[in-house]
Design an enzyme around this catalytic site. Structure first.
Site, PDB file in Angstrom:
ATOM      1  N   LYS A   1       0.865  -1.174   0.000  1.00 45.75           N
ATOM      2  CA  LYS A   1       0.000   0.000   0.000  1.00 45.75           C
ATOM      3  C   LYS A   1       0.907   1.232   0.000  1.00 45.75           C
ATOM      4  O   LYS A   1       1.816   1.325   0.841  1.00 45.75           O
ATOM      5  CB  LYS A   1      -0.906   0.025   1.227  1.00 45.75           C
ATOM      6  CG  LYS A   1      -2.029  -0.995   1.195  1.00 45.75           C
ATOM      7  CD  LYS A   1      -2.985  -0.787   2.372  1.00 45.75           C
ATOM      8  CE  LYS A   1      -4.192  -1.687   2.272  1.00 45.75           C
ATOM      9  NZ  LYS A   1      -5.163  -1.452   3.376  1.00 45.75           N
TER      10      LYS A   1
ATOM     11  N   ASP B   1     -14.116  -4.007  10.931  1.00 41.63           N
ATOM     12  CA  ASP B   1     -14.513  -4.172   9.523  1.00 41.63           C
ATOM     13  C   ASP B   1     -14.316  -5.624   9.092  1.00 41.63           C
ATOM     14  O   ASP B   1     -13.770  -5.905   8.020  1.00 41.63           O
ATOM     15  CB  ASP B   1     -13.731  -3.223   8.609  1.00 41.63           C
ATOM     16  CG  ASP B   1     -14.413  -3.026   7.253  1.00 41.63           C
ATOM     17  OD1 ASP B   1     -15.648  -3.214   7.172  1.00 41.63           O
ATOM     18  OD2 ASP B   1     -13.723  -2.680   6.281  1.00 41.63           O
TER      19      ASP B   1
END
Length: 266
Positions: free
Chosen positions: A37, A123
């Site tokens: 990322k 999440d």
């Protein structure tokens, strides 16, 4: 985990997506295939979110959690896990009861580690569960993505009071802005198990359920022996859910032992 000041050279890069100022890609770093990322923006909130995710991931170490190999102020480098996500497996076909219980048990083992470290994921969903080799087994689970997580170890919570999460998998109290309650993750694992068995989450109108407009839950899927665990995990009141990830895992393992003569893991 190695902490570097300067960006690391990633070879044979292949961009997968760019979202919210963060680029995701696969490449090679120090002789291994990695998932990277990269923060592309200097926008202050995005920078804080990126540092937040890296700080939480750096504090975790468990076989069923994808480890952070290295980070810089603008890079997070993880090992690449071949096999795809649990969502991809479910989209092909709902899982048999044994496989669904096995995967949910693996997720709960990872969640037990998170909670022991003072982290609430916030999440948990099939998109954030990788299956090593594409195998729907507990030991193949690899939990990812801590961008929305809460950690007691961090001085501040940049998401404090927000409704961040995925509505179909978000606990009602999380929708109200309550963060850091581990029982919110247990609700999400209950939805994940439901999704594994049915091929879709329990509430078609998830926002209507979260705000209390209706209680229209789809019929509980899978064999009746699984229903008590599903029903408990999906309670609106956190106090009515299993108290800990370990307690919920033990209930699933007990259910599996009951079903074992008639079910298979694969």
């Amino acid at each position: 985990m190695q902490d570097f000041r300067v960006a690391q050279t990633i070879e044979r890069r292949r961009v997968l997506a760019t979202r919210g100022g963060v680029q995701s890609e696969v490449g090679e770093w120090r002789g291994q295939t990695v998932f990277v990322k990269t923060l592309l923006t200097a926008e202050p909130e995005a920078t804080l979110r990126f540092a937040h995710e890296g700080g939480i991931a750096a504090g975790l170490s468990h076989p069923l959690v994808v480890p952070l190999l290295a980070r810089t102020p603008r890079q997070l480098i993880f090992p690449f896990v071949p096999g795809g996500t649990l969502r991809e497996v479910i989209e092909a076909s709902p899982l048999p009861a044994g496989a669904a219980l096995c995967v949910a048990t693996g997720v709960l083992r990872a969640v037990e580690h998170l909670h022991a470290c003072g982290v609430t994921h916030h999440d948990l969903k099939p998109e954030n569960v990788l299956l090593h080799g594409g195998r729907a087994r507990g030991d193949a689970v690899r939990l990812i993505d801590f961008g929305m997580s809460h950690s007691r170890a961090l001085g501040t919570d940049i998401h404090d009071g927000t409704r961040m999460g995925t509505p179909h998998f978000m606990a009602p109290e999380q929708f109200r802005g309550v963060r850091g309650d581990p029982r919110s993750d247990l609700y999400s694992v209950g939805v994940l198990l439901f999704d594994c068995l049915a091929g879709s989450p329990p509430y078609e109108d998830a926002l209507g359920w979260l705000v209390g407009i209706h209680e229209d839950c789809a019929p509980l899927p899978g064999p009746p022996e699984v229903h008590p665990v599903l029903r408990a995990a999906l309670q609106r009141d956190p106090e009515a859910r299993p108290a800990t990830a370990g307690e919920m895992r033990a209930a699933l393992e007990k259910t599996w032992n009951t079903l074992r003569p008639a079910a298979a893991w694969d």
